[in-house]
Scaffold this motif. Structure first.
Motif, PDB file in Angstrom:
ATOM      1  N   PHE A  87      56.541  35.394  61.448  1.00  0.00           N
ATOM      2  CA  PHE A  87      57.808  34.672  61.439  1.00  0.00           C
ATOM      3  C   PHE A  87      58.024  34.000  62.798  1.00  0.00           C
ATOM      4  O   PHE A  87      57.286  34.255  63.763  1.00  0.00           O
ATOM      5  CB  PHE A  87      58.983  35.603  61.103  1.00  0.00           C
ATOM      6  CG  PHE A  87      59.177  36.732  62.065  1.00  0.00           C
ATOM      7  CD1 PHE A  87      60.092  36.638  63.110  1.00  0.00           C
ATOM      8  CD2 PHE A  87      58.452  37.912  61.936  1.00  0.00           C
ATOM      9  CE1 PHE A  87      60.274  37.675  64.006  1.00  0.00           C
ATOM     10  CE2 PHE A  87      58.638  38.966  62.820  1.00  0.00           C
ATOM     11  CZ  PHE A  87      59.546  38.844  63.856  1.00  0.00           C
ATOM     12  N   ARG A  88      59.046  33.148  62.850  1.00  0.00           N
ATOM     13  CA  ARG A  88      59.338  32.392  64.083  1.00  0.00           C
ATOM     14  C   ARG A  88      60.741  32.709  64.577  1.00  0.00           C
ATOM     15  O   ARG A  88      61.694  32.771  63.784  1.00  0.00           O
ATOM     16  CB  ARG A  88      59.212  30.887  63.835  1.00  0.00           C
ATOM     17  CG  ARG A  88      59.481  30.025  65.078  1.00  0.00           C
ATOM     18  CD  ARG A  88      59.233  28.549  64.811  1.00  0.00           C
ATOM     19  NE  ARG A  88      60.099  28.026  63.774  1.00  0.00           N
ATOM     20  CZ  ARG A  88      61.349  27.595  63.976  1.00  0.00           C
ATOM     21  NH1 ARG A  88      61.874  27.626  65.199  1.00  0.00           N
ATOM     22  NH2 ARG A  88      62.063  27.131  62.968  1.00  0.00           N
ATOM     23  N   TRP A  93      56.131  32.506  67.858  1.00  0.00           N
ATOM     24  CA  TRP A  93      55.634  33.023  66.586  1.00  0.00           C
ATOM     25  C   TRP A  93      55.298  34.493  66.773  1.00  0.00           C
ATOM     26  O   TRP A  93      54.561  34.864  67.691  1.00  0.00           O
ATOM     27  CB  TRP A  93      54.410  32.238  66.123  1.00  0.00           C
ATOM     28  CG  TRP A  93      54.784  30.913  65.559  1.00  0.00           C
ATOM     29  CD1 TRP A  93      54.832  29.717  66.203  1.00  0.00           C
ATOM     30  CD2 TRP A  93      55.212  30.654  64.216  1.00  0.00           C
ATOM     31  NE1 TRP A  93      55.251  28.719  65.355  1.00  0.00           N
ATOM     32  CE2 TRP A  93      55.495  29.268  64.125  1.00  0.00           C
ATOM     33  CE3 TRP A  93      55.385  31.443  63.086  1.00  0.00           C
ATOM     34  CZ2 TRP A  93      55.932  28.667  62.950  1.00  0.00           C
ATOM     35  CZ3 TRP A  93      55.825  30.856  61.911  1.00  0.00           C
ATOM     36  CH2 TRP A  93      56.089  29.478  61.843  1.00  0.00           C
ATOM     37  N   GLY A 151      60.793  24.161  63.721  1.00  0.00           N
ATOM     38  CA  GLY A 151      59.671  24.282  62.796  1.00  0.00           C
ATOM     39  C   GLY A 151      59.639  23.094  61.866  1.00  0.00           C
ATOM     40  O   GLY A 151      60.273  22.064  62.108  1.00  0.00           O
ATOM     41  N   ARG A 154      61.513  21.566  56.411  1.00  0.00           N
ATOM     42  CA  ARG A 154      62.057  22.346  55.308  1.00  0.00           C
ATOM     43  C   ARG A 154      62.112  23.838  55.615  1.00  0.00           C
ATOM     44  O   ARG A 154      62.350  24.645  54.739  1.00  0.00           O
ATOM     45  CB  ARG A 154      61.222  22.104  54.055  1.00  0.00           C
ATOM     46  CG  ARG A 154      61.390  20.706  53.473  1.00  0.00           C
ATOM     47  CD  ARG A 154      60.592  20.528  52.204  1.00  0.00           C
ATOM     48  NE  ARG A 154      59.155  20.499  52.493  1.00  0.00           N
ATOM     49  CZ  ARG A 154      58.227  20.340  51.563  1.00  0.00           C
ATOM     50  NH1 ARG A 154      58.560  20.229  50.288  1.00  0.00           N
ATOM     51  NH2 ARG A 154      56.949  20.301  51.894  1.00  0.00           N
ATOM     52  N   ALA A 155      61.855  24.240  56.870  1.00  0.00           N
ATOM     53  CA  ALA A 155      61.922  25.651  57.231  1.00  0.00           C
ATOM     54  C   ALA A 155      63.355  26.141  57.075  1.00  0.00           C
ATOM     55  O   ALA A 155      64.313  25.473  57.458  1.00  0.00           O
ATOM     56  CB  ALA A 155      61.437  25.856  58.658  1.00  0.00           C
ATOM     57  N   MET A 156      63.497  27.321  56.496  1.00  0.00           N
ATOM     58  CA  MET A 156      64.821  27.881  56.248  1.00  0.00           C
ATOM     59  C   MET A 156      64.950  29.221  56.955  1.00  0.00           C
ATOM     60  O   MET A 156      64.065  30.062  56.844  1.00  0.00           O
ATOM     61  CB  MET A 156      65.052  28.056  54.739  1.00  0.00           C
ATOM     62  CG  MET A 156      65.023  26.758  53.954  1.00  0.00           C
ATOM     63  SD  MET A 156      65.301  27.033  52.189  1.00  0.00           S
ATOM     64  CE  MET A 156      66.974  27.668  52.220  1.00  0.00           C
ATOM     65  N   PRO A 157      66.033  29.424  57.681  1.00  0.00           N
ATOM     66  CA  PRO A 157      66.258  30.726  58.313  1.00  0.00           C
ATOM     67  C   PRO A 157      66.352  31.825  57.256  1.00  0.00           C
ATOM     68  O   PRO A 157      66.761  31.596  56.119  1.00  0.00           O
ATOM     69  CB  PRO A 157      67.582  30.537  59.049  1.00  0.00           C
ATOM     70  CG  PRO A 157      67.753  29.056  59.194  1.00  0.00           C
ATOM     71  CD  PRO A 157      67.104  28.453  57.992  1.00  0.00           C
ATOM     72  N   ARG A 158      65.964  33.024  57.647  1.00  0.00           N
ATOM     73  CA  ARG A 158      66.000  34.171  56.751  1.00  0.00           C
ATOM     74  C   ARG A 158      66.536  35.379  57.516  1.00  0.00           C
ATOM     75  O   ARG A 158      66.634  35.381  58.738  1.00  0.00           O
ATOM     76  CB  ARG A 158      64.604  34.482  56.214  1.00  0.00           C
ATOM     77  CG  ARG A 158      64.061  33.438  55.245  1.00  0.00           C
ATOM     78  CD  ARG A 158      64.764  33.541  53.912  1.00  0.00           C
ATOM     79  NE  ARG A 158      64.145  32.679  52.900  1.00  0.00           N
ATOM     80  CZ  ARG A 158      64.557  31.464  52.614  1.00  0.00           C
ATOM     81  NH1 ARG A 158      65.566  30.941  53.298  1.00  0.00           N
ATOM     82  NH2 ARG A 158      63.976  30.753  51.677  1.00  0.00           N
ATOM     83  N   ASP A 175      64.304  32.450  62.413  1.00  0.00           N
ATOM     84  CA  ASP A 175      64.403  31.014  62.151  1.00  0.00           C
ATOM     85  C   ASP A 175      63.496  30.545  61.017  1.00  0.00           C
ATOM     86  O   ASP A 175      63.778  29.533  60.380  1.00  0.00           O
ATOM     87  CB  ASP A 175      64.075  30.233  63.429  1.00  0.00           C
ATOM     88  CG  ASP A 175      65.093  30.493  64.523  1.00  0.00           C
ATOM     89  OD1 ASP A 175      66.297  30.450  64.228  1.00  0.00           O
ATOM     90  OD2 ASP A 175      64.685  30.759  65.672  1.00  0.00           O
ATOM     91  N   GLU A 176      62.400  31.263  60.798  1.00  0.00           N
ATOM     92  CA  GLU A 176      61.441  30.830  59.771  1.00  0.00           C
ATOM     93  C   GLU A 176      60.516  31.996  59.446  1.00  0.00           C
ATOM     94  O   GLU A 176      60.111  32.738  60.334  1.00  0.00           O
ATOM     95  CB  GLU A 176      60.625  29.635  60.284  1.00  0.00           C
ATOM     96  CG  GLU A 176      59.601  29.112  59.310  1.00  0.00           C
ATOM     97  CD  GLU A 176      58.791  27.963  59.890  1.00  0.00           C
ATOM     98  OE1 GLU A 176      57.807  27.554  59.246  1.00  0.00           O
ATOM     99  OE2 GLU A 176      59.144  27.478  60.997  1.00  0.00           O
ATOM    100  N   GLU A 178      56.869  32.627  57.714  1.00  0.00           N
ATOM    101  CA  GLU A 178      55.681  31.960  57.179  1.00  0.00           C
ATOM    102  C   GLU A 178      55.052  32.743  56.044  1.00  0.00           C
ATOM    103  O   GLU A 178      54.564  32.170  55.079  1.00  0.00           O
ATOM    104  CB  GLU A 178      54.650  31.738  58.288  1.00  0.00           C
ATOM    105  CG  GLU A 178      53.440  30.960  57.792  1.00  0.00           C
ATOM    106  CD  GLU A 178      52.503  30.582  58.909  1.00  0.00           C
ATOM    107  OE1 GLU A 178      52.755  29.575  59.580  1.00  0.00           O
ATOM    108  OE2 GLU A 178      51.519  31.308  59.101  1.00  0.00           O
TER     109      GLU A 178
END
Length: 228
Positions: A87-88, A93, A151, A154-158, A175-176, A178
């Motif tokens: 993840f980012r 990373w 990122g 279309r990167a979506m926070p989780r 923040d993202e 992968e």
């Protein structure tokens, strides 16, 4: 020579696959047995025409095998690999062992708490009707919040829901995400010599990036201290 025999032999000398496949089925022992060569060879298996057909079929099979794509790489041995969530956070990373991961959830509103003493504790988030502490990994890991590297568009926070052994479940926004990947244990152990922070167990080259794999025990102990 009986009628139709010459046509079959002409086809064979011209490497006609259809003739190769059918001559012993039409004029051979599996056909009407009208082939004059049966007087000499008794069975089609003894005939050089049959042998030549078999050779050509094997050659064709070999060519087809060469044209096939290479077989897929064998699945990694689970005993010699570790499962890691990549993840980012900001421009970093990071990787975290999936054994301490409960769930990856969509972002939820975080409700602040009055008189909180920990800078890492952001508040609480509603996870299926239960209020779960929400911590900032950016604050906990000491990541420079100003060095934000965006990122993909279309990167979506989780939100990652982690299982802290001493304090129960906690939520950490990222923040993202992968995905989950398996890394060879030997590679992770070799990466431990690459340095990093006190929360870093190894640093790996990950494509064009540098991936810091976190030491989950140190991280979860720090989480528990932030909630004390």
């Amino acid at each position: 020579m009986m009628p139709g025999t010459e046509q079959h032999y002409t086809g064979l000398t011209q490497h006609d696959d259809a003739a190769l496949i059918t001559c012993w089925k039409t004029i051979g022992v599996r056909g009407d047995m009208s082939c004059p060569k049966l007087l000499e060879y008794i069975r089609c298996l003894n005939c050089p025409v049959y042998a030549a057909a078999a050779t050509r079929l094997l050659d064709r099979y070999a060519l087809e095998r060469e044209s096939l794509p290479p077989p897929p790489e064998p699945a990694p041995d689970l005993a010699t690999t570790r499962s890691v969530l990549v993840f980012r956070l900001q421009g970093e990373w990071l990787g975290l062992a999936t054994r301490c991961l409960v769930e990856i959830a969509p972002m939820q509103p975080v409700h602040s708490l009055p008189h909180q003493r920990s800078r890492a504790l952001q508040g609480v988030a509603n996870v299926r009707g239960a209020l779960v502490p929400c911590l900032s990994l950016v604050e906990l890991l000491g990541i420079d919040a100003a060095a934000n590297a965006a990122g993909p568009g279309r990167a979506m926070p989780r939100m990652l829901i982690l299982a802290a052994p001493d304090s129960g479940a906690v939520v950490v926004p990222v923040d993202e995400v992968e995905g989950i990947h398996r890394f060879e244990t030997a590679r992770l152990e070799a990466g431990a010599r690459a340095g990093g922070t006190r929360f870093t167990s190894s640093v790996l080259a990950y494509g064009e990036r540098s991936l810091q794999v976190l030491d989950e025990q140190s991280l979860l102990h720090a989480v528990a201290r932030s909630l004390a």
